[in-house]
Design a protein around this motif. Structure first.
Motif: not given
Length: 305
Positions: A9-15, A274-290
């Motif tokens: 949601r934050r990433k979409v807002s920044v975009q 910010m989008i690059a940082d949020l993408s990295l955070m999202y990928n880490r969170a997704r990887q952690g969830s998997i």
């Protein structure tokens, strides 16, 4: 750590914000080209008019003209040029600081002739009196607009409502550099009487010298008027004030668009980071969830077996 939904949601807002700032940068870039051309064409005349007329009036001796009277104790008038919109970095706040940080100006001895809502609002919050507002002028400044401002402020000067006139605006250096500046328009400081007598003697002596000598002493020559002082100054001074105001308006428009272009470029770059940082955070969170899901599946399978 924030959830993947919050990060997305934050990433979409920044975009979305980045798209807006990028569009505003492109608009300012287009406007800047036209404004820059006008500013460059008028700059030589603007500077030449200020230097020439200031030099003429400073050598005019004890002329008792209504636009040259030195007055004490009367209010100072400042024509402040800013913009009607924000998102231009420090462009508007610098104009407010130019007035509020100057010890010569305070809420008791200064009235504001505002061109642009942002400086008007900022100075009103500081307690300054706004005598007139010409905010619509800055959208597309014309010479006739400068004439209207000049006529009103010269009438106030002639009627004794104000004793000094200043012009506060932003000098356009280039698309990334704009410098706040203030010029005293009227009254122009004159040479002392003793200096004028000295200049007259130097002029007489210079007549008998070579051309080189004449050039050396030329800047000290007192001013003579033809047909008469009042007739000449009645024409020169209104044109002088109008020309300075118009030149400042043109410079201010170019400065505003340059400042906004730079501000929006920085904002767009920040959004991309910010989008690059949020993408990295999202990928880490997704990887952690998997990883967590796999761990739970393996643990469950081991428990069954």
């Amino acid at each position: 750590m924030a959830s993947m939904r919050d990060i997305q949601r934050r990433k979409v807002s920044v975009q979305s914000t980045g798209q807006i700032t990028k569009a505003m940068k492109l608009i300012s870039t287009v406007k800047l080209q036209k404004a820059k051309e006008r500013a460059e064409h008028s700059k030589a005349y603007f500077n030449g008019m200020y230097d020439t007329v200031s030099d003429i009036l400073s050598k005019s001796g004890n002329i008792n003209h209504r636009f040259l009277k030195q007055t004490d104790g009367k209010k100072k008038a400042v024509i402040v040029i800013s913009s009607n919109r924000g998102l231009a970095g420090g462009y508007n706040s610098n104009m407010v600081k130019l007035i509020t940080t100057n010890p010569e100006f305070n809420t008791d001895n200064t009235v504001i002739y505002s061109v642009g809502r942002k400086a008007k609002e900022g100075l009103l919050r500081k307690g300054f009196e706004v005598k007139s507002d010409y905010s619509e002028v800055i959208e597309e400044p014309m010479y006739s607009d400068a004439m209207s401002i000049s006529s009103e402020i010269l009438k106030a000067f002639e009627d004794g409502e104000i004793g000094e006139i200043y012009l506060a605006y932003t000098i356009f250096k280039n698309s990334v550099s704009q410098v706040p500046d203030m010029k005293k328009i009227l009254p122009v400081s004159k040479l002392p009487e003793a200096k004028l007598h000295e200049a007259a003697k130097l002029h007489e002596a210079a007549i008998e010298k070579s051309d080189e000598g004449n050039k050396m002493e030329d800047d000290k020559t007192p001013m003579n008027y033809e047909p008469g002082e009042d007739e000449v100054l009645d024409v020169i001074i209104p044109k002088y004030v109008t020309s300075l105001i118009y030149g400042a308006l043109v410079e201010a428009v170019a400065s505003e668009n340059g400042a906004r272009m730079s501000a929006m470029d920085s904002a767009t770059s920040n959004a991309e980071e910010m989008i690059a940082d949020l993408s990295l955070m999202y990928n880490r969170a997704r990887q952690g969830s998997i990883t967590q899901e796999l761990t739970e599946i393996i643990a469950g399978a081991e428990a069954i077996s």
